[in-house]
Design a protein around this motif. Sequence first.
Motif, PDB file in Angstrom:
ATOM      1  N   ARG A 155       0.710  -1.468  -0.412  1.00 23.40           N
ATOM      2  CA  ARG A 155       0.026  -0.484   0.011  1.00 23.40           C
ATOM      3  C   ARG A 155       0.981   1.006  -0.028  1.00 23.40           C
ATOM      4  NH1 ARG A 155      -5.175   0.749   1.920  1.00 23.40           N
ATOM      5  NH2 ARG A 155      -6.046   3.513   1.302  1.00 23.40           N
ATOM      6  N   ASP A 209       0.648   3.843  -3.302  1.00 22.19           N
ATOM      7  CA  ASP A 209      -0.073   4.918  -2.680  1.00 22.19           C
ATOM      8  C   ASP A 209       0.881   6.211  -3.171  1.00 22.19           C
ATOM      9  OD1 ASP A 209      -2.509   4.538  -1.548  1.00 22.19           O
ATOM     10  OD2 ASP A 209      -2.075   4.690   0.377  1.00 22.19           O
ATOM     11  N   LYS A 215      -8.323   6.319  -2.878  1.00 23.72           N
ATOM     12  CA  LYS A 215      -6.705   5.245  -1.939  1.00 23.72           C
ATOM     13  C   LYS A 215      -7.475   4.978  -0.873  1.00 23.72           C
ATOM     14  CE  LYS A 215      -3.930   8.780  -1.754  1.00 23.72           C
ATOM     15  NZ  LYS A 215      -2.462   9.432  -0.926  1.00 23.72           N
TER      16      LYS A 215
END
Length: 429
Positions: free
Chosen positions: A339, A343, A411
């Motif tokens: 992640r 991102d 997100k």
Amino acid sequence: MLGRIFLNPAIGRLRVWSTRHLLTMQLKTKEFQSLFTDGLNGIADLFAKNQYELRIAGGAVRDLLSGKRPEDVDFATTATPEEMKTMFQAAGIRMINNKGEKHGTITARLDNENFEVTTLRVDVQTDGRHAEVEFTTDWEKDAERRDLTINSMFLGLDGTLYDYFNGYEDLQNRKVRFVGSACLRIQEDYLRILRYFRFYGRVASEPGEHDPETLEAIRENARGLAAISGERIWVELKKLVTGNHAAHLLELIYELDLAQYMGLPPEGNVEEMKHVWSCAHSLSPKPMTVLSALFRGMNDVDKLDLRLRISKEEKTLGLFLVKNRRDLVRGEDPDDSLRPYTDFIIDSREVDIQNKVCELLKYQGEEKLLAEMTSWTVPRFPVSGHDLRKVGVTSGKEIGNVLQGLRDTWKKSRYLMDKDELLSTVKQS
């Protein structure tokens, strides 16, 4: 007399003769036979018809003896450049790229292939970077001017190997040695220091099996690298770093006081580099990914660029790795460890950012996350300013703020919310 020869199973039928200075043997392998295209047969017939000797030279011979088909094949001949030009012109064979002619190299093009043929030479004067040469018909003298024994062999087109300096035996024993005096060979061209390291990585089976005299010769001549162009050093350094034993060889560069003349930081973080290489070498890292471990700060990247004139892409990768190697790390959620990286890519405006992140993952030894990142496709944020105007958001500043808020929401959904779902949150607010 020459010592016992250890034959490689990859080599075909061999007949071995030895004299005081010369070992010859017959090579018959499928890799060797595969070189004989219509073009090469035509070139070979032309040289034979005009009674000039023509042999395969240097690295191609080394590769063939190792059971590999060489990517590039260079040829050596007793014919002078003028004799070759006369011969090719008479046969109607086109010649291209005349830049090598002053060094004795003529490139002929036949049947859509290029054949680079160089007259046998001896060095009459060297300055550590370039050499003035004279042409000769003596094969041993040409072999003597070459850097390493494993690169000093010739192979006749009938398969006969001509080995004046025990190059075949060294290749069998995985030894890397200079031809004759290491000091003299290095002083003819100081770049040979890095060529020695590069070929050590290609040939030697274990790190640390150097002749002490060779290392001492390298140490004594280290300063000579200061006069070598950055571009030439960078070509060799990149090959060294992507070869075997790279961590050992880079550490040796520091132990022998070479780094300061090559653009590498004098106080480079060798331990970090060794750790990164141990984690990353099986993941095919780019040269800069390994070298950046030596850098203690972004200023070291600038200094490397100043000395070696690396490409813009290489420099930006180095700066990216030094800047993010400690802060951009795997996520705490075991179900979504990738992640933070995804991102980062979504938020970034950098060119080629996904590939840079892949190199960071190699640096960090994150093999599993690297596999995930390689197969991940960057999703496209589904909402635009035009979409917001349609739902009544008209102020430019407000559009910017709302878009950023929607991007954060998107997100958090792991990029799964579509345009309608995101816009519905705007209407509700």
